[in-house]
Structure formats: C-alpha cells, structure tokens
Write a protein that holds these residues in place. Structure first.
Motif, short mmCIF file in Angstrom:
data_model
loop_
_atom_site.label_atom_id
_atom_site.label_comp_id
_atom_site.label_asym_id
_atom_site.label_seq_id
_atom_site.Cartn_x
_atom_site.Cartn_y
_atom_site.Cartn_z
N CYS A 16 0.85 -1.18 0.00
CA CYS A 16 0.00 0.00 0.00
C CYS A 16 0.89 1.23 0.00
O CYS A 16 1.72 1.41 0.90
N CYS B 214 -4.69 0.02 0.20
CA CYS B 214 -5.25 -1.07 1.01
C CYS B 214 -6.78 -1.07 1.03
O CYS B 214 -7.44 -0.06 0.79
N HIS C 47 -7.15 2.88 2.67
CA HIS C 47 -6.61 3.91 1.79
C HIS C 47 -7.23 3.91 0.40
O HIS C 47 -7.34 4.97 -0.23
N CYS D 199 0.32 3.21 3.32
CA CYS D 199 0.70 2.50 4.55
C CYS D 199 2.23 2.47 4.72
O CYS D 199 2.72 2.60 5.84
ZN LIG Z 1 -3.00 1.63 3.28
#
Ligand SMILES: [Zn+2]
Ligand SMILES: [Zn+2]
Ligand SMILES: [Zn+2]
Length: 89
Positions: free
Chosen positions: A23, A47, A55, A26
């Motif tokens: 991600c 994600c 996200h 992330c």
């Molecule tokens: Zn994420």
C-alpha cells in the motif's frame, strides 16, 4: 464482465495491474494492510476496507477515481465505489 455493470466499469478496457505489492500510503506511515487494491484510473495500489486505514476508499473519495481492481493474486474482479458494484473479469 459479468453481473451488473455501470458506466465506470464499462469504460475500462485494460485492467491495470499493481506496480508494487504494497500500500503506497501505509508504507509512508509504517502501517500494515490486509489486502491490496489497484486504482484503475491512476494505477496506485492501496489497502482494502478490511485494513485499518482503508486507503483505497479514501483515495476514491478524495480523487474521484471510481474503480479499483483487486491486486491479490488469483482474484479477478473490479469494484466501483460510487455505484457499489462488483464485476468479475
Ligand atoms: Zn494503506
Ligand atoms: Zn460506477
Ligand atoms: Zn487513482
């Protein structure tokens, strides 16, 4: 594509594959994700809704990019956020 298909899904002719298996948001905040999704408009991989930061959903809302594809190996489906539709391909 199977199932009900909206204008956003109809507009997709080539599926964008994930460039990286992580991600993009992330990794910046050292967080973890559950599954990965790839935006079909700009190609960013983010994600899923089972992940703490969701996200991909945030990206769809903030950018207006409607459709994601699963970036998980063996999964072949698209999802349109505004229409809440899943289509297999
Ligand atoms: Zn994420
Ligand atoms: Zn749609
Ligand atoms: Zn995007």
């Amino acid at each position: 594509m199977s199932g009900q298909v909206c204008q956003h899904l109809k507009a997709i002719s080539t599926i964008r594959a994930p460039q990286r298996r992580e991600c993009a948001e992330c990794v910046k905040i050292n967080s973890r994700w559950v599954h990965l999704r790839t935006c079909q408009e700009c190609g960013v991989t983010l994600c899923c809704d089972d992940s703490p930061h969701r996200h991909a959903r945030k990206h769809a809302r903030d950018s207006g990019h409607p459709v994601i594809a699963s970036a998980e190996t063996g999964e072949r489906w698209l999802y349109c956020f505004p229409d809440e539709l899943v289509a297999e391909y």
